[in-house]
Scaffold this active site. Sequence first.
Site, short mmCIF file in Angstrom:
data_model
loop_
_atom_site.label_atom_id
_atom_site.label_comp_id
_atom_site.label_asym_id
_atom_site.label_seq_id
_atom_site.Cartn_x
_atom_site.Cartn_y
_atom_site.Cartn_z
N LYS A 73 14.71 2.90 -0.16
CA LYS A 73 15.22 2.95 -0.98
C LYS A 73 16.49 2.41 -1.72
O LYS A 73 17.51 2.09 -0.77
CB LYS A 73 15.64 4.46 -1.46
CG LYS A 73 14.26 5.38 -1.42
CD LYS A 73 13.37 4.83 -2.48
CE LYS A 73 12.34 5.99 -2.33
NZ LYS A 73 11.65 5.63 -3.48
N ASP A 94 12.48 -0.09 -1.72
CA ASP A 94 11.87 0.15 -3.43
C ASP A 94 13.20 0.29 -4.16
O ASP A 94 14.03 1.57 -3.56
CB ASP A 94 11.10 1.98 -3.11
CG ASP A 94 10.60 1.93 -4.28
OD1 ASP A 94 10.54 1.86 -5.77
OD2 ASP A 94 9.30 3.50 -4.34
N ASP A 128 5.03 1.42 -9.19
CA ASP A 128 4.64 2.85 -8.98
C ASP A 128 4.55 3.79 -9.90
O ASP A 128 3.77 3.82 -10.42
CB ASP A 128 5.90 2.87 -8.06
CG ASP A 128 6.00 4.87 -7.09
OD1 ASP A 128 4.38 5.39 -7.82
OD2 ASP A 128 6.45 5.28 -6.62
N LYS A 142 -0.38 6.98 -5.68
CA LYS A 142 -0.04 8.42 -4.77
C LYS A 142 -1.37 9.48 -5.59
O LYS A 142 -1.46 9.95 -7.15
CB LYS A 142 1.20 8.65 -5.58
CG LYS A 142 1.67 7.71 -5.58
CD LYS A 142 2.81 7.88 -5.74
CE LYS A 142 4.14 7.27 -5.08
NZ LYS A 142 5.75 7.12 -5.64
N GLN A 200 4.80 10.92 -2.72
CA GLN A 200 5.75 11.63 -4.07
C GLN A 200 6.87 13.01 -3.61
O GLN A 200 6.57 13.69 -4.22
CB GLN A 200 3.96 12.38 -4.73
CG GLN A 200 4.66 12.50 -6.41
CD GLN A 200 5.28 11.53 -7.53
OE1 GLN A 200 4.38 10.73 -7.58
NE2 GLN A 200 6.70 10.98 -7.19
C1 MUC Z 1 9.03 6.62 -4.39
O1 MUC Z 1 8.51 6.00 -4.10
O2 MUC Z 1 9.43 6.03 -5.34
C2 MUC Z 1 10.58 8.45 -5.17
C3 MUC Z 1 10.67 9.39 -6.69
C4 MUC Z 1 8.71 9.82 -6.72
O3 MUC Z 1 8.48 9.47 -7.87
O4 MUC Z 1 8.79 9.60 -5.66
C5 MUC Z 1 9.50 8.81 -4.42
C6 MUC Z 1 9.28 7.56 -3.92
MG MG Z 2 8.46 4.11 -5.71
#
Ligand code: MUC
Ligand code: MG
Length: 369
Positions: free
Chosen positions: A162, A191, A242, A266, A294
């Site tokens: 992250k 990400d 995403d 997702k 998620q």
């Molecule tokens: C991601 O891939 O972003 C963090 C916030 C969300 O909505 O999912 C996670 C993972």
């Molecule tokens: Mg993401």
Amino acid sequence: MKITSIEAIPFAIPYVKPLRFASGEVHTALHVMVRVTSDDGIVGVAEAPARPFTYGETQESIVAVIKTLFAPQLVGMSILDREAMHAIMNRTVGNPTAKSAVDMAVWDVIGKTLGQPVTALLGGFTDSMRVSHMLGFAEPAKIVAEAERMRSTYGITTFKVKVGRRPFGLDVDVCRALREEMGGDIELYIDGNRGWTPSESLRALNAMADLDLTLAEELCPADDVLGRKWLVDHCNVPFVADESATKPGEVTRELLSGAANAVSIKTARTGFSHSQRVLFQCDGLGAEVVMGNQIDGQIGTLCTVTFGAAFESTTRRAGELSNFLDMSDDLLTEPLEIVDGRLSVRQVPGIGIDIDAGKLAKYRLDQGN
Ligand code: MUC
Ligand code: MG
């Protein structure tokens, strides 16, 4: 084969270690278990995670929309009427995780009714996926220690880091520490959850040019329309949409406008039915996909691997299937196990979600707990 009830059961399970990222943080899994029962006495299960920072849904809103809008209209329909069910649910805008949990619980009922694994009904490509672990914000040494533990305990060698903090150097330091401490054998990608501007994103990517990153996801908002397209043009790894590509129309828009050239699928937000559409769109357009997380619990993770293992193109990259490990407990009678960096599908009728009644009683929030 008719639906006789749809229940929405809120539950709360604390995380041992909260996950922090640019758009929010999660300390407790505030999810909703969706249980669909048919007149044959068959029960299907899935879960909806409340992610207000991504979809605007809360645990309360998920329960309310299922109880007051979806269940009254869907009860009485055949379990095979998936398109008609979606047409009804789509009269209500938004609410992607509530709709998806209903969709997947219905697929679970279908699989159990037919005596077939859902993963086989979807595509049946293979029986497991390579696992990618998502690393939240922390100091470099802590993140390296977590990644080392994931590698030595579970055999995981792919990590999504992250990023999206200011100054971007914080995140660059984390990625550099991971590469330096863990060597060239691990796969790293990032990400940003929209945390950076387009120019910060490009400066950060340049500062990490020697780290062999394999993907860059949502580094800046898709609403920075021109800046985002400029960034994607200058990015030399696939740029993953995403939260900007949560349904088929958004996927088309992101890909055709040059705002992304890969997509995170997702199941928590597109269920099985609409994840198929998104996947086939991406396959048709030649865009890579990654099975995203998620911040799912074990129910949601089983749904992700059920879908991801069913198709060839979803198995090319590791799926994000391990963050349930950060939770203090879960609801399955038989917990998921990651072995040698892989998670297997369950070759039983349905999805393979068997709920521990004692744990559900302990964690559910709707019975005076
Ligand atoms: C991601 O891939 O972003 C963090 C916030 C969300 O909505 O999912 C996670 C993972
Ligand atoms: Mg993401």
